[in-house]
Design an enzyme around this catalytic site. Structure first.
Site, PDB file in Angstrom:
ATOM      1  N   TYR A 187      15.625  29.266  57.940  1.00 47.11           N
ATOM      2  CA  TYR A 187      16.190  29.734  59.212  1.00 47.11           C
ATOM      3  C   TYR A 187      15.761  31.158  59.538  1.00 47.11           C
ATOM      4  CZ  TYR A 187      19.530  25.853  59.713  1.00 47.11           C
ATOM      5  OH  TYR A 187      20.118  24.634  59.895  1.00 47.11           O
TER       6      TYR A 187
ATOM      7  N   LYS B 118      44.979  33.230  38.212  1.00 51.14           N
ATOM      8  CA  LYS B 118      45.270  33.074  39.652  1.00 51.14           C
ATOM      9  C   LYS B 118      44.034  32.508  40.355  1.00 51.14           C
ATOM     10  CE  LYS B 118      43.952  37.901  40.414  1.00 51.14           C
ATOM     11  NZ  LYS B 118      44.467  39.273  40.592  1.00 51.14           N
TER      12      LYS B 118
HETATM   13  C1  LIG Z   1      44.054  39.965  39.314  1.00 53.31           C
HETATM   14  C2  LIG Z   1      44.899  40.917  38.564  1.00 53.31           C
HETATM   15  C3  LIG Z   1      44.583  41.274  37.250  1.00 53.31           C
HETATM   16  C4  LIG Z   1      43.304  40.859  36.569  1.00 53.31           C
HETATM   17  O1  LIG Z   1      42.276  41.716  37.007  1.00 53.31           O
HETATM   18  P1  LIG Z   1      40.790  41.599  36.412  1.00 53.31           P
HETATM   19  O2  LIG Z   1      40.077  42.727  37.049  1.00 53.31           O
HETATM   20  O3  LIG Z   1      40.274  40.276  36.851  1.00 53.31           O
HETATM   21  O4  LIG Z   1      40.921  41.696  34.954  1.00 53.31           O
HETATM   22  C5  LIG Z   1      45.482  42.083  36.568  1.00 53.31           C
HETATM   23  N1  LIG Z   1      46.616  42.527  37.151  1.00 53.31           N
HETATM   24  C6  LIG Z   1      46.939  42.228  38.433  1.00 53.31           C
HETATM   25  C7  LIG Z   1      48.182  42.761  39.018  1.00 53.31           C
HETATM   26  C8  LIG Z   1      46.087  41.424  39.179  1.00 53.31           C
HETATM   27  O5  LIG Z   1      46.419  41.128  40.444  1.00 53.31           O
END
Ligand SMILES: *Cc1c(COP(=O)(O)O)cnc(C)c1O
Length: 363
Positions: A259, A35
């Site tokens: 800055y 994702k």
């Molecule tokens: C993003 C997500 C994962 C992966 O989580 P990580 O901590 O990156 O391994 C797994 N399950 C769901 C439902 C998620 O939204």
């Protein structure tokens, strides 16, 4: 590419990390979570590089369709399910798997043509209290779905709130809730484990709860555990973020850099200006002392990060010069260390990388 700011993506490391996830969970398949454009690494490129993936997981249908249009054939899971009933036709057409977390989604499925054949991942809220059916409502949701001609397959899904903390009892308590809730239900294909649980909570993907793990961050080589274990130590960072020194100056003791005069030199110092800033995704709130590496030598950020540049201490690196390579994070400077200095986690560093950063892929 004139501006020397790039994220080098090591596809072999990505495959290696996927194999680490698989080796940790011999009873399960593994949904590679890509994702958010593969946590900022480039989802299409990474998906193509992992032909052995059992399935991919994304947050929404736009991300899934991007992968389908790029020719990705594996199953793709929508981790948050669908937001509108109108997506169901596309879910059917593109053979997507969808999470279900609310009754209104079940009602929408009931209204679809009976010829549809959905693979649904029914989400149990086992304690995180973000998405999913309560343990009280879950069996009824499961029974409703079991009777629908539109539903071919049901996977039990939950998500852990504290899988990265080994000594917390929360994960055990969530697992207990899963066990009790699923005990009377037929299908027992399960998907509970994120990266941290894949690495550190074998009972979450034991034979009893076999099905699918859902590793995300570990695939990118960042250790999700607060206390690394032998499995997590095998992970290899996938992204190395580098730029170059574009200017060097001597700054006298007591003068400031950048800055707001945030950094004041304690002694006469050699300061290097690096072509990367917060508009590239390097956090503006990185503290003085955040590690960087210049020509293979560790040193530190000094002064506030600007939009397009930041400044580093070169006082003890006499050979550093214009054109010297600076690693912001990657194979040498761990993303977790940098994240710690920015009061955040590697997830936000990776997903924060912006379009301006050139991505270079190597096999
Ligand atoms: C993003 C997500 C994962 C992966 O989580 P990580 O901590 O990156 O391994 C797994 N399950 C769901 C439902 C998620 O939204």
């Amino acid at each position: 590419m004139a501006r020397p700011t790039k994220a080098s993506i090591d596809l072999a490391a990505f495959r290696h990390n996927y194999r680490v996830a698989k080796a940790q969970s011999p009873n399960s398949k593994a949904v590679a979570i890509i994702k958010a454009d593969a946590y900022g690494h480039g989802a299409v490129k990474l998906a193509h590089s992992l032909s052995e993936a059992d399935a991919f997981g994304v947050a929404c249908i736009e991300e899934a369709i991007e992968l389908r249009e790029a020719g990705i054939k594996q199953p793709i899971l929508l981790l948050e399910g669908f937001f509108e009933a109108s997506e169901l036709e596309l879910i059917q057409r593109h053979h997507l798997w969808t999470a279900l977390h609310s009754q209104h989604q079940i009602e929408a499925i009931k209204r679809q043509p009976e010829s549809y054949n959905f693979n649904v991942w029914l989400k149990l809220d086992s304690g995180m209290h973000r998405l999913g059916f309560s343990p009280q409502d879950y069996p009824s949701a499961f029974e409703q779905l079991s009777e629908l001609p539109q539903v071919d397959n049901i996977v039990h899904m939950t998500h852990f709130a504290c899988a990265d903390e080994l000594d917390k009892s929360m994960t055990q308590s969530q697992l207990k809730t899963c066990k009790a809730t699923l005990a009377q239900l037929k299908t027992q294909t399960s998907s509970f484990a994120n990266s941290a649980a894949t690495l550190a909570h074998p009972s979450s993907h034991s034979e009893q709860f076999s099905g699918y793990t859902r590793p995300g961050i570990m695939l990118y080589g960042a250790d999700p555990l607060l206390h690394p274990n032998s499995a997590s130590k095998q992970l290899i960072p996938v992204m190395t973020l580098t730029s170059k020194i574009i200017a060097i100056r001597e700054v006298k003791a007591q003068e400031s850099v950048g800055y707001g005069e945030r950094y004041r030199c304690e002694r006469n110092m050699k300061i290097g200006t690096v072509a990367i800033g917060y508009a590239d995704g390097y956090p503006r709130h990185a503290k003085d002392g955040t590690p960087v590496m210049v020509d293979g030598i560790r040193t530190q950020l000094v002064g506030r990060v600007s939009m397009d540049m930041l400044t580093v201490d070169l006082t003890d690196i006499p050979n550093a010069d214009i054109g010297s390579t600076v690693e912001l994070w990657g194979k040498n400077v761990k993303s977790a260390e940098v994240a710690h200095c920015c009061d955040t986690i590697p997830y936000t560093l990776f997903t924060g990388i912006t379009r301006r950063v050139y991505k270079e892929y190597s096999e």
